[in-house]
Motif scaffolding. Structure first.
Motif, short mmCIF file in Angstrom:
data_model
loop_
_atom_site.label_atom_id
_atom_site.label_comp_id
_atom_site.label_asym_id
_atom_site.label_seq_id
_atom_site.Cartn_x
_atom_site.Cartn_y
_atom_site.Cartn_z
N ILE A 1 0.84 -1.21 0.00
CA ILE A 1 0.00 0.00 0.00
C ILE A 1 0.87 1.26 0.00
O ILE A 1 0.68 2.17 -0.82
CB ILE A 1 -0.92 0.01 1.23
CG1 ILE A 1 -1.79 -1.25 1.29
CG2 ILE A 1 -1.78 1.28 1.23
CD1 ILE A 1 -2.75 -1.43 0.16
N HIS B 1 -8.61 1.18 -7.51
CA HIS B 1 -7.92 -0.04 -7.90
C HIS B 1 -7.43 -0.03 -9.34
O HIS B 1 -6.47 -0.72 -9.67
CB HIS B 1 -8.83 -1.25 -7.68
CG HIS B 1 -8.94 -1.68 -6.26
ND1 HIS B 1 -9.97 -2.46 -5.77
CD2 HIS B 1 -8.11 -1.45 -5.19
CE1 HIS B 1 -9.78 -2.67 -4.47
NE2 HIS B 1 -8.68 -2.07 -4.11
N THR C 1 -4.88 0.57 5.69
CA THR C 1 -4.27 -0.76 5.84
C THR C 1 -5.06 -1.66 6.79
O THR C 1 -4.51 -2.63 7.31
CB THR C 1 -2.82 -0.64 6.34
OG1 THR C 1 -2.81 0.07 7.58
CG2 THR C 1 -1.95 0.08 5.32
N GLU C 2 -6.32 -1.35 7.07
CA GLU C 2 -7.20 -2.16 7.93
C GLU C 2 -6.66 -2.28 9.36
O GLU C 2 -6.95 -3.26 10.05
CB GLU C 2 -7.39 -3.57 7.35
CG GLU C 2 -8.08 -3.61 6.00
CD GLU C 2 -8.30 -5.04 5.50
OE1 GLU C 2 -9.45 -5.45 5.34
OE2 GLU C 2 -7.29 -5.73 5.29
N GLN D 1 -8.30 -6.75 2.24
CA GLN D 1 -7.26 -6.25 1.33
C GLN D 1 -6.43 -7.37 0.70
O GLN D 1 -5.87 -7.19 -0.38
CB GLN D 1 -6.35 -5.26 2.05
CG GLN D 1 -7.00 -3.90 2.24
CD GLN D 1 -6.02 -2.86 2.72
OE1 GLN D 1 -5.12 -3.17 3.50
NE2 GLN D 1 -6.20 -1.62 2.30
N THR E 1 -6.99 -5.04 -2.70
CA THR E 1 -5.92 -4.08 -3.02
C THR E 1 -4.55 -4.75 -3.14
O THR E 1 -3.81 -4.52 -4.10
CB THR E 1 -5.86 -2.97 -1.97
OG1 THR E 1 -7.17 -2.41 -1.80
CG2 THR E 1 -4.90 -1.87 -2.41
#
Length: 544
Positions: free
Chosen positions: A59, A147, A308-309, A317, A321
């Protein structure tokens, strides 16, 4: 020993790169095919570990590289040309934009144009957003553009810019290892450079194989709708065989000009299909939604680019992603070399603006037509399209087209588009892989390109046999990690070279760590005529 084997087989290559890559690919196919379940389980474990501990790295890296490209374009380095100071573009801007589209987003948009928005609508990644709601629809469009917009094209643009710069400005070979000359110097013609090129070659091979595999799943769904072809592994294997044979024939017969024209015709059909959906679909909803989606994308981009959760217990993700970035990174050498080849003569500012801006604009138009039309079917016309997509992602496009007039004709056109994109992608990828495995002064041999085409088909078939879409995601996330690190070093190496170029220093002085003079070298040319720069003949001798 490798040199003798090269001569015995009558091949033209860099032996260490060709044989290492070929052996690793053959070993993968040989062992993964009969042991698909253990291999799939292995990659599932590795991917889980990578997503947990290095998902943030994917990311942060891609977002950071986007910022780097924008900064470079706007900085004093933006006026440097890919070539000599007097070089001018070989292609018109319109032709260049068209070729950019053909390079990297044909198959991607065909597969994900409906599937991506529908998947995010049915399963929003944020807590508190209800599936199937208006807010979920808004978020689905923003995530789709995230995306497949600026971030995806950052991954393509950086290596393309670096390859074009070192190849045209400093006359280095058009290979990934050349980008690291400011750091490694003449070591790029030895084990260090060979290792980089092997990683790039395998990344290209597996990255394009994933695209072929995804396209095969979609083709199988389309042929099932059109002619009732069963959707099973036997059909998938047969489709891959046909695509591989067509690509091999193209490579063997040298139909480069015909394939190029076919690709342009294919793009025209794709654009016509997009316009058809806009006209027969909810035209006003699509038009208004396109404008609003751009605003939402710009508004949401800052938090999406760094999300980034951390404060959310989910594994979203990993399959979204992180997979997209890893997949794009894996075949960035292929697209990067292609874009570099068509971009000689442009300034860095023109290059970055065009390579990031034009494809992103087309992506917005494509997702606005297909994505918003699909959302309209789901929210306003009572079609449970999202559920169908969740059950079978490759069937998304054809389930969508079935809701509009002339469904049989548009589905047939879609099958043709996908098939041609897959064939030309496999053909072009074989050419690029061949380029990565031989010296720039060696002629391209048909037998080598045929070998890589067959190997590409074998890898694609093996990935599908290993468990379908989930297996593809796991393999590509694993293989994309080392090249993600290479991308970061590419930016560092390019920046060092640009700074030296701006002041008039040679790359060899930079690579060997000699303290440069503080004053520029005036009009002294940088490249093979520069006194401290090695001649191309010397470089070629080192690779033999």
């Amino acid at each position: 020993m490798l040199k003798k084997l090269e001569e015995k087989l009558g091949l033209k290559m860099i032996p260490a790169v060709f044989f290492t890559s070929a052996i690793l690919a053959i070993v993968f196919v040989a062992f993964a095919a009969p042991l698909n379940e253990p291999v799939a389980a292995f990659f599932d474990e590795v991917t889980g570990w990578i997503s947990t501990y290095f998902g943030w790295f994917y990311i942060l890296s891609v977002t950071g590289l986007l910022g780097f490209l924008i900064w470079v374009a706007m900085s004093r380095y933006g006026t440097i040309r890919l070539g000599g100071d007097d070089a001018r573009p070989e292609y018109s801007t319109v032709t260049w934009f068209t070729m950019l589209f053909a390079a990297g987003i044909g198959t991607i948009l065909m597969f994900w144009g409906v599937a991506e928005p529908m998947t995010r609508l049915a399963s929003p990644p944020l807590e508190g957003v209800d599936p199937g709601s208006r807010e979920a629809a808004r978020l689905a469009m923003s995530i789709s553009l995230y995306h497949f917009g600026l971030h995806t094209w950052t991954i393509f643009t950086l290596p393309a810019l670096a390859i074009g710069y070192f190849a045209y400005r400093h006359e280095l070979p058009m290979r990934i290892s050349s980008i690291f000359y400011p750091v490694l110097g003449e070591k790029i013609y030895g084990p260090w450079g060979w290792t980089i090129d092997v990683i790039a070659l395998l990344g290209t091979l597996f990255g394009v194989a994933v695209s072929v595999s995804l396209g095969t799943l979609q083709l199988n769904s389309g042929l099932n709708y059109l002619v009732g072809l069963p959707t099973n592994q036997l059909s998938e294997f047969g489709i891959i065989v046909v695509i591989t044979v067509l690509a091999t024939i193209s490579v063997a017969l040298g139909l480069d000009r015909g394939i190029r024209r076919l690709s342009q015709f294919n793009i025209a059909i794709a654009v016509a299909l997009m316009l058809f959906i806009w006209l027969v679909g909810p035209t006003l909803f699509i038009t208004k939604g396109a404008v609003e989606s751009v605003g939402n994308y710009i508004q949401d981009l800052p938090w999406m680019a760094f999300w980034t959760e951390t404060f959310q217990d989910s594994d979203w993700q990993r399959g979204a992603t992180v997979f997209y970035w890893a997949w794009t990174i894996a075949w960035a050498p292929y697209v990067g070399i292609f874009i570099a080849r068509i971009s000689r003569g442009r300034t860095i500012r023109q290059f970055v603006a065009g390579a990031l801006g034009a494809p992103t604009l087309f992506t917005v138009l494509w997702f606005s037509s297909f994505g918003l039309a699909a959302i309209n079917l789901e929210l306003d016309r009572g079609v449970d399209l999202a559920q169908q997509v969740q059950e079978d992602v490759p069937v998304a496009l054809f389930s969508f087209l079935e809701q509009y007039p002339w469904a049989l004709l548009t589905s047939l056109a879609s099958v043709i588009i996908i098939a041609v994109f897959l064939t030309t992608s496999a053909d072009s990828a074989a050419l690029v892989v061949d380029l990565l495995s031989r010296r720039d002064d060696q002629p391209s041999q048909i037998r080598q390109r045929v070998f890589w085409t067959l190997m590409l088909g074998g890898v694609a078939a093996t990935l599908l046999l290993g468990g379908g879409l989930e297996a593809l995601q796991n393999v590509i996330i694993t293989l994309g990690l080392p090249f993600c690190a290479l991308l970061v070093f590419m930016a560092f190496s390019l920046l060092r070279a640009l700074h030296a170029d701006h002041l008039g220093y040679s790359l060899k002085d930079l690579a060997e760590g000699r303290t440069p003079k503080m004053e520029p070298m005036g009009d002294r040319p940088i490249g093979k005529d520069s006194g401290s720069e090695p001649f191309m003949e010397d470089r070629r001798d080192q690779e033999k």
